[in-house]
Design an enzyme around this catalytic site. Structure first.
Site, PDB file in Angstrom:
ATOM      1  N   ASP A 165       0.817  -1.212   0.000  1.00 14.02           N
ATOM      2  CA  ASP A 165       0.000   0.000   0.000  1.00 14.02           C
ATOM      3  C   ASP A 165       0.850   1.261   0.000  1.00 14.02           C
ATOM      4  O   ASP A 165       0.329   2.365  -0.035  1.00 14.02           O
ATOM      5  CB  ASP A 165      -0.932  -0.010   1.212  1.00 14.02           C
ATOM      6  CG  ASP A 165      -2.075   0.993   1.092  1.00 14.02           C
ATOM      7  OD1 ASP A 165      -2.479   1.290  -0.053  1.00 14.02           O
ATOM      8  OD2 ASP A 165      -2.548   1.492   2.129  1.00 14.02           O
ATOM      9  N   SER A 185      -7.610   5.368  -0.576  1.00 14.67           N
ATOM     10  CA  SER A 185      -7.691   4.116  -1.321  1.00 14.67           C
ATOM     11  C   SER A 185      -9.127   3.623  -1.347  1.00 14.67           C
ATOM     12  O   SER A 185      -9.825   3.666  -0.334  1.00 14.67           O
ATOM     13  CB  SER A 185      -6.799   3.054  -0.670  1.00 14.67           C
ATOM     14  OG  SER A 185      -5.474   3.514  -0.543  1.00 14.67           O
ATOM     15  N   GLN A 232      -4.517  -0.971  -7.590  1.00 18.06           N
ATOM     16  CA  GLN A 232      -5.252  -0.149  -6.632  1.00 18.06           C
ATOM     17  C   GLN A 232      -5.897   1.023  -7.344  1.00 18.06           C
ATOM     18  O   GLN A 232      -5.302   1.635  -8.230  1.00 18.06           O
ATOM     19  CB  GLN A 232      -4.312   0.396  -5.542  1.00 18.06           C
ATOM     20  CG  GLN A 232      -5.021   1.168  -4.450  1.00 18.06           C
ATOM     21  CD  GLN A 232      -4.048   1.697  -3.412  1.00 18.06           C
ATOM     22  OE1 GLN A 232      -3.474   2.767  -3.586  1.00 18.06           O
ATOM     23  NE2 GLN A 232      -3.842   0.931  -2.345  1.00 18.06           N
TER      24      GLN A 232
END
Length: 305
Positions: A222, A246, A297
């Site tokens: 991440d 996110s 993502q």
């Protein structure tokens, strides 16, 4: 989930040793079983504000791993962020055993704070087997991490031009060390290619537990990824010219034997941004050029005015 984290940056100034930082990381990623298919994820020491999204993903994966046996190994995960987690509270993790087959198993995890879900994660597990193999992606031709300056040296050229909270954040010791191949000065305001190459590793040896290394890699995936979609627009989190969150996060684990306490290269790019959202893809290689994992993502990205 707010794109802030307490895991990256240079290791300088007073604070815990590298070994102590990694010990804290291991404790953070080790969930506690408190009931049938119910786990407890601890808070990050010194954490403030919103929980780092990678922490929730990693703790949810760790909870799912705790319910799978038969030699099956996590090979993919898909997560959706719904609410920002609060660093003032621990996280409850409820696992649903959706499927158990001879070769594969599927788990669904709800991460809960205050009685409300902040993330849902689905993970698939596969018993290792022999089969066809190829890897179409090759590691980019970039300098090795030993040939790059530490992040603490690189940020000296622009840190004084950043907001005070960002300066304090960058000066704290971290459990994960980054070395950017193509570090961009976040204060120049210029557009750049939507590509990043970043070497990363935890700053001290980790236990010899393959599942723990998978969970730690999920945690680290991440980092830097969403920022790739900002590069063509000359804005970023550090300078306070952008904000984001996110929306979803996916990881595919390709190799079984890798270590996050040795250098891994995170190669990311953003193929598209529009409508207040940015899409990002990533490939993770070890120093020998093996493709270890792939990521994707999408997140909300907005200009700060």
């Amino acid at each position: 989930m707010e794109v802030t984290n307490d895991a990256t940056g240079p290791e300088e100034g007073n604070g815990p040793s590298p070994a102590e930082m990694v010990e804290r990381l291991v404790r953070l990623l080790t969930v506690t079983e408190v009931g049938p298919d119910l786990y407890h994820g601890s808070r990050q020491i010194g954490g403030r504000g919103r929980v780092f999204g990678g922490q929730v993903v990693a703790q949810a994966l760790a909870a799912a791993i705790g319910t799978v046996d038969g030699g099956r190994v996590a090979h993919s995960l898909h997560a959706y962020f719904m609410r920002g987690g609060d660093e003032d509270y621990p996280i409850d993790l409820r696992v649903h055993r959706d499927f158990d087959g001879r070769s594969f198993a599927t788990r669904r995890v709800e991460a809960i704070q205050g009685g409300e879900p902040i993330l849902t994660l689905s993970a698939s597990f596969h018993r290792p087997e022999e089969g066809l193999a190829h890897a179409d992606y090759r590691m980019p031709a970039v300098p090795m991490p030993e040939d790059l300056p530490p992040e603490s040296e690189v940020v000296k050229s622009f840190i004084e031009r950043l907001p005070a909270p960002t300066q304090a954040f960058l000066k704290r010791r971290r459990s994960v060390e980054l070395r950017h191949v193509n570090r961009v000065d976040p204060t120049d305001g210029r557009p750049h290619d939507a590509v990043q190459h970043v070497w990363f590793r935890v700053v001290a040896p980790m236990p010899d537990d393959a599942d723990l290394h998978r969970v730690a890699l999920a945690y680290m995936t991440d980092m830097v990824l969403l920022g790739s979609s900002l590069l063509p627009h000359g804005i970023n989190w550090m300078s306070g010219t952008a904000k984001g969150a996110s929306l979803d996060h996916a990881v595919w684990f390709h190799e079984l034997d890798f270590r996050v306490d040795d250098w891994l290269l995170y190669s990311t790019h953003s193929p598209w941004t529009g409508g207040g959202r940015g899409l990002n893809h990533g490939r993770i290689f070890d120093r020998d050029g093996r493709l270890i994992a792939s990521t994707a993502q999408e997140g909300v990205i907005r200009r700060m005015r």
